[in-house]
Write an enzyme that holds these catalytic residues in place. Sequence first.
Site, PDB file in Angstrom:
ATOM      1  N   GLU A 156      40.647  42.455  34.112  1.00  0.00           N
ATOM      2  CA  GLU A 156      41.792  43.313  33.789  1.00  0.00           C
ATOM      3  C   GLU A 156      42.205  42.943  32.374  1.00  0.00           C
ATOM      4  OE1 GLU A 156      42.374  45.752  35.593  1.00  0.00           O
ATOM      5  OE2 GLU A 156      41.223  45.095  37.329  1.00  0.00           O
ATOM      6  N   CYS A 165      51.101  42.963  29.954  1.00  0.00           N
ATOM      7  CA  CYS A 165      49.980  43.883  29.731  1.00  0.00           C
ATOM      8  C   CYS A 165      50.436  45.320  29.918  1.00  0.00           C
ATOM      9  CB  CYS A 165      48.858  43.554  30.699  1.00  0.00           C
ATOM     10  SG  CYS A 165      49.493  43.201  32.326  1.00  0.00           S
TER      11      CYS A 165
HETATM   12  P1  NAD Z   1      43.121  36.078  25.913  1.00  0.00           P
HETATM   13  O1  NAD Z   1      42.003  37.036  26.083  1.00  0.00           O
HETATM   14  O2  NAD Z   1      43.346  35.493  24.571  1.00  0.00           O
HETATM   15  O3  NAD Z   1      42.947  34.844  26.901  1.00  0.00           O
HETATM   16  C1  NAD Z   1      42.756  35.006  28.286  1.00  0.00           C
HETATM   17  C2  NAD Z   1      42.000  33.821  28.813  1.00  0.00           C
HETATM   18  O4  NAD Z   1      40.691  33.839  28.255  1.00  0.00           O
HETATM   19  C3  NAD Z   1      42.596  32.475  28.428  1.00  0.00           C
HETATM   20  O5  NAD Z   1      42.402  31.555  29.485  1.00  0.00           O
HETATM   21  C4  NAD Z   1      41.786  32.077  27.227  1.00  0.00           C
HETATM   22  O6  NAD Z   1      41.749  30.677  27.027  1.00  0.00           O
HETATM   23  C5  NAD Z   1      40.438  32.600  27.634  1.00  0.00           C
HETATM   24  N1  NAD Z   1      39.505  32.815  26.539  1.00  0.00           N
HETATM   25  C6  NAD Z   1      39.752  33.060  25.238  1.00  0.00           C
HETATM   26  N2  NAD Z   1      38.595  33.175  24.562  1.00  0.00           N
HETATM   27  C7  NAD Z   1      37.611  33.007  25.458  1.00  0.00           C
HETATM   28  C8  NAD Z   1      36.204  33.005  25.399  1.00  0.00           C
HETATM   29  N3  NAD Z   1      35.560  33.202  24.243  1.00  0.00           N
HETATM   30  N4  NAD Z   1      35.504  32.815  26.542  1.00  0.00           N
HETATM   31  C9  NAD Z   1      36.153  32.625  27.699  1.00  0.00           C
HETATM   32  N5  NAD Z   1      37.475  32.587  27.816  1.00  0.00           N
HETATM   33  C10 NAD Z   1      38.191  32.786  26.714  1.00  0.00           C
HETATM   34  O7  NAD Z   1      44.434  36.810  26.465  1.00  0.00           O
HETATM   35  P2  NAD Z   1      45.922  36.253  26.545  1.00  0.00           P
HETATM   36  O8  NAD Z   1      46.458  36.182  25.146  1.00  0.00           O
HETATM   37  O9  NAD Z   1      46.019  35.054  27.403  1.00  0.00           O
HETATM   38  O10 NAD Z   1      46.616  37.443  27.325  1.00  0.00           O
HETATM   39  C11 NAD Z   1      46.970  38.624  26.678  1.00  0.00           C
HETATM   40  C12 NAD Z   1      45.978  39.730  26.955  1.00  0.00           C
HETATM   41  O11 NAD Z   1      45.776  39.854  28.338  1.00  0.00           O
HETATM   42  C13 NAD Z   1      46.493  41.082  26.494  1.00  0.00           C
HETATM   43  O12 NAD Z   1      45.435  41.805  25.932  1.00  0.00           O
HETATM   44  C14 NAD Z   1      46.970  41.723  27.786  1.00  0.00           C
HETATM   45  O13 NAD Z   1      47.000  43.125  27.762  1.00  0.00           O
HETATM   46  C15 NAD Z   1      45.974  41.191  28.754  1.00  0.00           C
HETATM   47  N6  NAD Z   1      46.482  41.217  30.131  1.00  0.00           N
HETATM   48  C16 NAD Z   1      46.030  42.194  30.955  1.00  0.00           C
HETATM   49  C17 NAD Z   1      46.503  42.260  32.267  1.00  0.00           C
HETATM   50  C18 NAD Z   1      46.017  43.327  33.190  1.00  0.00           C
HETATM   51  O14 NAD Z   1      46.246  43.223  34.382  1.00  0.00           O
HETATM   52  N7  NAD Z   1      45.340  44.343  32.702  1.00  0.00           N
HETATM   53  C19 NAD Z   1      47.424  41.315  32.712  1.00  0.00           C
HETATM   54  C20 NAD Z   1      47.845  40.312  31.837  1.00  0.00           C
HETATM   55  C21 NAD Z   1      47.354  40.265  30.543  1.00  0.00           C
END
Ligand code: NAD
Length: 540
Positions: free
Chosen positions: A292, A326
């Site tokens: 998501e 999100c």
């Molecule tokens: P992010 O993508 O920066 O990080 C999410 C997770 O992925 C973290 O645990 C991070 O450490 C990890 N991550 C980062 N780079 C990675 C890589 N190269 N490989 C594997 N893991 C990696 O997102 P965020 O800043 O934590 O959250 C914000 C984003 O999440 C926004 O885009 C938001 O829209 C989205 N979001 C979506 C939903 C939904 O249900 N659609 C819900 C919450 C957040």
Amino acid sequence: MSAIGNIPIPINEPILSYAPGSAERAALQAAIKELAGVVTEIPVVVNGHEHHTNKTVAVTSPQRHQHRLATAHQAPSTLLHDAIDGAAAAQHDWEHWSFADRAAVFLKAADLLSGPWRARMNAATILGQGKTPHQAEIDAACELADFLRFNVHYAERLLHEQPISVPGVWNRLDYRPLEGFVYAITPFNFTAIGGNLPTTPAILGNVVLWKPSTTALLSNWLFYQILREAGLPPRVIQFVPGESAAVTDVLLSDPRLAGIHFTGSTPVFHQLWKGVSERLDQYHAYPRLVGETGGKNFVLAHSSADVEALVTALVRGAFEYQGQKCSAASRCYIPRSLWSRVEARLREEIGKLKVGDPADFSVFVGAVIDSRAFKRLEQVLVAAKADPRVGVIAGGNCNAGEGWFVEPTLLETSDPHHQVMSVEFFGPILAAYVYEDNRWDDVLTLVDSASPYALTGAIFAQERSAIVSADRRLRHAAGNYYVNDKCTGAVVGQQPFGGARASGTNDKAGSILNLYRWVSPRAIKEVGNPPKDWRYPYLE
Ligand code: NAD
């Protein structure tokens, strides 16, 4: 015990008010004081052992970035290999626990969370992730308890879903967990998602490696302790905070990877998908990919909209939790006939929003999560001010002196394809486009096509025909669609959450649909009196 026990029917956890003089307010204030006064040591937990490694990161508070809340140990690759081996070794035993015994662990976790751990979980979410008391309550206490209770209930329903049998033949579906481990990667912005992504597969008998987000580690670590207290066996969910790319490289390279349960940004999910594709030949089975991701969520007002309801929805939808949901509203479309009233009312209400440390209960908008988010948003504001196609109607400033503060900001653009209407900024910035009332049809096309995402959206109208036309034309524009309500605040069991297009695989967290992704059903046919002659009558 010999019994088929019915799982208690879940109800949504009641939201406490935190009104002045209430017991919950006093408990929360005490918990904030207690957690803020110590530096918590967060270990890597593998095979039931807490590991202090020689690589650590500081977990700081968004509203006071010099305040170190915790020191978090990072999992090195050797420990990650141990974690995978340990999880794999635990799988056989865990998947053969009775469903009632597995369910009991997660139901107990929900009760511990909504009871004795509630104040600490909310305090950690306020201090570590910058939520206000109300935002922390609806997330860390209520939504997470709901996820646990409803997912157990959905799992029970799933197990009851069985094929038909015919005389002499008994057919069954055995809902096996995936063979291998699930990699749960969780975002900073919801403590509830942190808890949901590893526990949902585990309820169904899967084993999981959980990599939390560094900026949500304080609350996520508390939740891991709740799971342990609730009786979760040590190796079922391994707690492996660490450097994202390094952890991912080890886990994706293991042939036992059975699934990824991800919530976060779209580019990271793309990387994960590509990483799996590149290694596809080496896996024992096709890994399930559930992600998501981002959104550029819209609010569309028709000329028949109720202006006060619209303004309230925009203020709450765009600025609660600093626009870091999100589902947050980040683009709106307002008809020319309403614009001067909507603009004036928004300017007025945005001016009343108090920005500051959310431990002060009168604050509505806290700081954004970290320096990376702050710099990204600062650049957006600097560019907007210099852009002749964009006007800054309210807010527009930021200040990183003590915390990562960005003012709630309203922009207006004359260009409906401007990036302020299409790119996810993930902060307290709302962009507006004013359309001519007689271009309703065109604005529907615009809303549907202006951004690659399709997460949430709302329409405000009192004329039913407008609601009908928007419903048809925007059918694929949002996975969570609201009529005369803000586009945030989905509740487990009521509005299953997720979007399609660039917003993810739409596997609907908080519904039975998500659970299907974590089972690999085995069809069993049993015959009472099998045939003993291979010849069919037609052969005679
Ligand atoms: P992010 O993508 O920066 O990080 C999410 C997770 O992925 C973290 O645990 C991070 O450490 C990890 N991550 C980062 N780079 C990675 C890589 N190269 N490989 C594997 N893991 C990696 O997102 P965020 O800043 O934590 O959250 C914000 C984003 O999440 C926004 O885009 C938001 O829209 C989205 N979001 C979506 C939903 C939904 O249900 N659609 C819900 C919450 C957040």
